[in-house]
Design an enzyme around this catalytic site. Sequence first.
Site, PDB file in Angstrom:
ATOM      1  CB  SER A 187     -57.992  -1.494  26.761  1.00  0.00           C
ATOM      2  OG  SER A 187     -57.224  -0.337  26.467  1.00  0.00           O
ATOM      3  CE  LYS A 188     -60.675  -1.047  34.084  1.00  0.00           C
ATOM      4  NZ  LYS A 188     -59.974  -1.947  34.985  1.00  0.00           N
ATOM      5  NE  ARG A 189     -54.155   1.157  25.837  1.00  0.00           N
ATOM      6  CZ  ARG A 189     -54.287   1.217  24.529  1.00  0.00           C
ATOM      7  NH1 ARG A 189     -54.013   2.318  23.885  1.00  0.00           N
ATOM      8  NH2 ARG A 189     -54.701   0.164  23.839  1.00  0.00           N
ATOM      9  N   GLY A 242     -61.256   4.871  27.918  1.00  0.00           N
ATOM     10  CA  GLY A 242     -62.392   5.285  28.745  1.00  0.00           C
ATOM     11  C   GLY A 242     -62.953   4.056  29.428  1.00  0.00           C
TER      12      GLY A 242
END
Length: 464
Positions: A239-241, A243
């Site tokens: 997920s965006k966490r 990158g």
Amino acid sequence: MSDLRVRFAPSPTGYLHIGGARTALFNYLLAKQQGGTYVLRIEDTDVARSTQQSVDAILDAMKWLGFSCDEGPFYQSDRFDLYKQKVEELVQAGKAYRCYCTQEELDAKREAAMQEGRKPKYDGTCRNRTDQPDAPYVIRFKLPDDKEAVTFDDKIKGPITFRLEELDDLIIARTDGTPTYNMVVVIDDAEMGITLVIRGDDHVNNTPRQILLYEAFGYPVPEFAHVPMILGSDKKRLSKRHGATSVMAYQEEGFLPEAMVNYLVRLGWSCGDEEIFSMEDLIEKFSLANVGRAAGVFNPEKLLWLNSHYIKTGDPVRLAGLLKPFLEAKGIATEGGPDLVAVVKSLQERAATMVEMADGAAFYFVDSVVYDEKAQEKFLTPDQKPLFETILAELEKCGEFVEAQLEVAFAKIMEITELKFGKVAQPLRVALTGGTASPSIYEVLQVLGKERSLARISQALQTF
Ligand code: GLU
């Protein structure tokens, strides 16, 4: 040509995710390898969530990665008439029925099932209903009564069996008449003659339902290959966490498509201990048999390593074309500046991304050098004046700025000033580039050329 027909079927509800790009790649590679057909289908039946912007983002990403399709892009939104007709066909054949149960009724039943510890599923209230009340209804597909299980031999995961008692009568058309995913995907895959469905394993649970629909229509059932998902370094779903998860974000960060392709394929597939694969290699070597069953773990350092490899070994002329927009994004105009190809050649060894290359190239294009404060304090001190006067005089005498000539000039400067190479080169580097890290001093001098180099040395002399 082979009979293999594969497809990539993204839903345009956001950007193209890393996982989607990998699925597209696997499809593309197999089609190219076997002389099959790669179909692109945009699954935009969810009108509320699909946007033209995401369609464009997906098509841009496909283009950037080089996955040109043999057929398509097809749009499901163009095919509603067909879906409607197919839903009706199942109803006429007694394989689907109108369900008038309201959401409140269904919620109450679900609640009750949960409380009794039963798996909530539709109880078949409207299955054999003959009346047609004037009320909203959905269409449900009747699970066959004469079957206990659905089995398929997944080309990645091996044989998978679902017992029908785990399933219920699936909604194939909503109250507004729009068909649902499992329904349209079957119609499209069948009507488009898809022989192998390669997709993310988040769809494994849909596959038995889809197989039952193929059978209800009398369509041949394709083969399936479900690709394991991609996890972040903490083993949680990517997920965006972790990158950027959008493929095009990597383009913006200065990654090359060949690095991305090489990286994506290795997220799940291996070939001995080889790491570097061109598209041609992959078309030759890729096989589903070597796609692992375990989830791939996203490793940004490896992607960066691959990118620097492809920058180092890339064609400077092509890289120069790619560098230009990155420089422009920094407000740097390249017209009238040093030759861009020479600039690239001087930086290929030093930049891991095109953004880094643009950062490293900026000094070549400035009208007057902006000195890094610390570098100036350390290297452009008044006692360096004689050194710079000597450098200016000797470089003025130097004919052409080519390595051999520059070496002669430097030897002379070192002799006159009685300084070692580094003691000449480092102050000069600050004068020419503004900082203490750059390509080799000869390269910088050559790329800037004589006129610009001398102007910068004069500029430094003005500061004393
Ligand atoms: N449109 C679906 C998705 O984006 C893929 C459907 C499929 O591959 O069967 O998840």
